[in-house]
Design a protein around this motif. Structure first.
Motif, PDB file in Angstrom:
ATOM      1  N   VAL A  40     -99.917 -80.323  49.548  1.00 37.30           N
ATOM      2  CA  VAL A  40    -100.179 -78.943  49.155  1.00 37.30           C
ATOM      3  C   VAL A  40    -101.017 -78.312  50.255  1.00 37.30           C
ATOM      4  N   PRO A  41    -100.934 -77.014  50.408  1.00 38.73           N
ATOM      5  CA  PRO A  41    -101.682 -76.350  51.489  1.00 38.73           C
ATOM      6  C   PRO A  41    -103.171 -76.643  51.405  1.00 38.73           C
ATOM      7  N   GLY A  42    -103.741 -76.983  52.539  1.00 37.29           N
ATOM      8  CA  GLY A  42    -105.167 -77.238  52.607  1.00 37.29           C
ATOM      9  C   GLY A  42    -105.578 -78.648  52.262  1.00 37.29           C
ATOM     10  N   LYS A  43    -104.617 -79.479  51.898  1.00 40.66           N
ATOM     11  CA  LYS A  43    -104.930 -80.864  51.554  1.00 40.66           C
ATOM     12  C   LYS A  43    -104.153 -81.825  52.449  1.00 40.66           C
ATOM     13  N   GLU A  44    -104.636 -83.053  52.512  1.00 32.64           N
ATOM     14  CA  GLU A  44    -103.956 -84.060  53.299  1.00 32.64           C
ATOM     15  C   GLU A  44    -102.659 -84.499  52.619  1.00 32.64           C
ATOM     16  N   ARG A  45    -101.762 -84.984  53.449  1.00 30.16           N
ATOM     17  CA  ARG A  45    -100.508 -85.503  52.917  1.00 30.16           C
ATOM     18  C   ARG A  45    -100.793 -86.769  52.122  1.00 30.16           C
ATOM     19  N   GLU A  46    -100.258 -86.819  50.913  1.00 28.00           N
ATOM     20  CA  GLU A  46    -100.543 -87.912  49.987  1.00 28.00           C
ATOM     21  C   GLU A  46     -99.325 -88.806  49.810  1.00 28.00           C
ATOM     22  N   GLY A  47     -99.522 -90.102  49.939  1.00 26.58           N
ATOM     23  CA  GLY A  47     -98.441 -91.030  49.695  1.00 26.58           C
ATOM     24  C   GLY A  47     -98.135 -91.142  48.212  1.00 26.58           C
ATOM     25  N   VAL A  48     -96.872 -91.093  47.869  1.00 26.44           N
ATOM     26  CA  VAL A  48     -96.448 -91.124  46.469  1.00 26.44           C
ATOM     27  C   VAL A  48     -95.840 -92.477  46.111  1.00 26.44           C
ATOM     28  N   ALA A  49     -94.890 -92.923  46.910  1.00 24.91           N
ATOM     29  CA  ALA A  49     -94.200 -94.170  46.610  1.00 24.91           C
ATOM     30  C   ALA A  49     -93.533 -94.681  47.877  1.00 24.91           C
ATOM     31  N   THR A  50     -93.367 -95.994  47.942  1.00 23.06           N
ATOM     32  CA  THR A  50     -92.697 -96.592  49.091  1.00 23.06           C
ATOM     33  C   THR A  50     -91.846 -97.759  48.635  1.00 23.06           C
ATOM     34  N   ILE A  51     -90.792 -98.034  49.394  1.00 22.66           N
ATOM     35  CA  ILE A  51     -89.870 -99.119  49.060  1.00 22.66           C
ATOM     36  C   ILE A  51     -89.491 -99.854  50.334  1.00 22.66           C
ATOM     37  N   TYR A  52     -89.427-101.170  50.214  1.00 14.72           N
ATOM     38  CA  TYR A  52     -89.115-102.014  51.357  1.00 14.72           C
ATOM     39  C   TYR A  52     -87.645-102.402  51.334  1.00 14.72           C
ATOM     40  N   ILE A  69     -88.996 -94.807  42.726  1.00 14.52           N
ATOM     41  CA  ILE A  69     -88.359 -94.759  44.033  1.00 14.52           C
ATOM     42  C   ILE A  69     -87.240 -95.794  44.069  1.00 14.52           C
ATOM     43  N   SER A  70     -86.137 -95.440  44.690  1.00 10.73           N
ATOM     44  CA  SER A  70     -85.022 -96.368  44.818  1.00 10.73           C
ATOM     45  C   SER A  70     -84.272 -96.032  46.107  1.00 10.73           C
ATOM     46  N   ARG A  71     -83.397 -96.937  46.482  1.00  8.95           N
ATOM     47  CA  ARG A  71     -82.626 -96.684  47.702  1.00  8.95           C
ATOM     48  C   ARG A  71     -81.209 -97.207  47.537  1.00  8.95           C
ATOM     49  N   ASP A  72     -80.303 -96.583  48.229  1.00  4.72           N
ATOM     50  CA  ASP A  72     -78.921 -97.033  48.302  1.00  4.72           C
ATOM     51  C   ASP A  72     -78.661 -97.311  49.777  1.00  4.72           C
ATOM     52  N   SER A  73     -78.687 -98.580  50.146  1.00  3.10           N
ATOM     53  CA  SER A  73     -78.549 -98.928  51.553  1.00  3.10           C
ATOM     54  C   SER A  73     -77.168 -98.591  52.085  1.00  3.10           C
ATOM     55  N   THR A  74     -76.184 -98.554  51.211  1.00  2.00           N
ATOM     56  CA  THR A  74     -74.829 -98.225  51.670  1.00  2.00           C
ATOM     57  C   THR A  74     -74.714 -96.764  52.078  1.00  2.00           C
ATOM     58  N   LYS A  75     -75.614 -95.942  51.533  1.00  4.27           N
ATOM     59  CA  LYS A  75     -75.611 -94.508  51.848  1.00  4.27           C
ATOM     60  C   LYS A  75     -76.800 -94.108  52.706  1.00  4.27           C
ATOM     61  N   ASN A  76     -77.621 -95.094  53.092  1.00  5.26           N
ATOM     62  CA  ASN A  76     -78.830 -94.802  53.876  1.00  5.26           C
ATOM     63  C   ASN A  76     -79.652 -93.701  53.214  1.00  5.26           C
ATOM     64  N   THR A  77     -79.798 -93.814  51.916  1.00  2.00           N
ATOM     65  CA  THR A  77     -80.458 -92.771  51.141  1.00  2.00           C
ATOM     66  C   THR A  77     -81.568 -93.367  50.290  1.00  2.00           C
ATOM     67  N   VAL A  78     -82.680 -92.658  50.237  1.00  2.00           N
ATOM     68  CA  VAL A  78     -83.777 -93.023  49.362  1.00  2.00           C
ATOM     69  C   VAL A  78     -83.956 -91.898  48.339  1.00  2.00           C
ATOM     70  N   TYR A  79     -84.259 -92.281  47.119  1.00  2.00           N
ATOM     71  CA  TYR A  79     -84.385 -91.333  46.020  1.00  2.00           C
ATOM     72  C   TYR A  79     -85.790 -91.383  45.434  1.00  2.00           C
ATOM     73  N   LEU A  80     -86.160 -90.285  44.817  1.00  2.00           N
ATOM     74  CA  LEU A  80     -87.389 -90.250  44.030  1.00  2.00           C
ATOM     75  C   LEU A  80     -87.068 -89.547  42.720  1.00  2.00           C
ATOM     76  N   GLN A  81     -87.002 -90.347  41.665  1.00  2.00           N
ATOM     77  CA  GLN A  81     -86.797 -89.794  40.332  1.00  2.00           C
ATOM     78  C   GLN A  81     -88.159 -89.447  39.755  1.00  2.00           C
ATOM     79  N   MET A  82     -88.346 -88.186  39.409  1.00  2.00           N
ATOM     80  CA  MET A  82     -89.638 -87.709  38.917  1.00  2.00           C
ATOM     81  C   MET A  82     -89.475 -87.220  37.487  1.00  2.00           C
TER      82      MET A  82
END
Length: 125
Positions: A40-52, A69-82
């Motif tokens: 958010v403006p004026g604040k540091e970037r905050e880590g939310v989730a990570t996947i290996y 957080i999830s990923r589909d390696s076949t599509k080189n895509t990472v998702y974030l379901q919120m």
């Protein structure tokens, strides 16, 4: 050259859900960490989730039980379901990647080498 393109942001009401996607191209790491951050403006970037590459995940306390957080390696895509979003989740969300040769978990922005352009998420009360 690594490129990351996010999509899926938007406006929702409190309690609503969104799913963010990030397509990664050009990354040649044999193992990789993929992550979502928010800022958010004026604040540091905050880590939310990570996947290996192996599927291990790690979340910030503020989103545990609500975000997935999830990923589909076949599509080189990472998702974030919120789910169960609140106004405090309003931010610009960025995806990022870093070399997975080091298996140490990190949600520090300085650890990540490549970034997307961001997608806005707005939650209204």
């Amino acid at each position: 050259q690594v490129q990351l393109v996010e999509s899926g942001g938007g406006s929702v009401q409190t309690g609503g859900s969104l799913r963010l996607s990030c397509v990664v191209s050009g990354a040649t790491y044999s193992k990789i960490w993929m992550a979502w951050f928010r800022q958010v403006p004026g604040k540091e970037r905050e880590g939310v989730a990570t996947i290996y590459s192996g599927g291990q995940t790690y979340y910030a306390d503020s989103v545990k039980g609500r975000f997935t957080i999830s990923r589909d390696s076949t599509k080189n895509t990472v998702y974030l379901q919120m789910n169960n979003l609140s106004p405090e989740d309003t931010a610009t969300y960025y995806c990022a990647v870093r070399d997975g040769r080091w298996s140490t978990v990190s949600l520090s922005a300085s650890s990540f080498s490549d970034w997307g352009q961001g997608t806005q998420v707005t939650v209204s009360s």
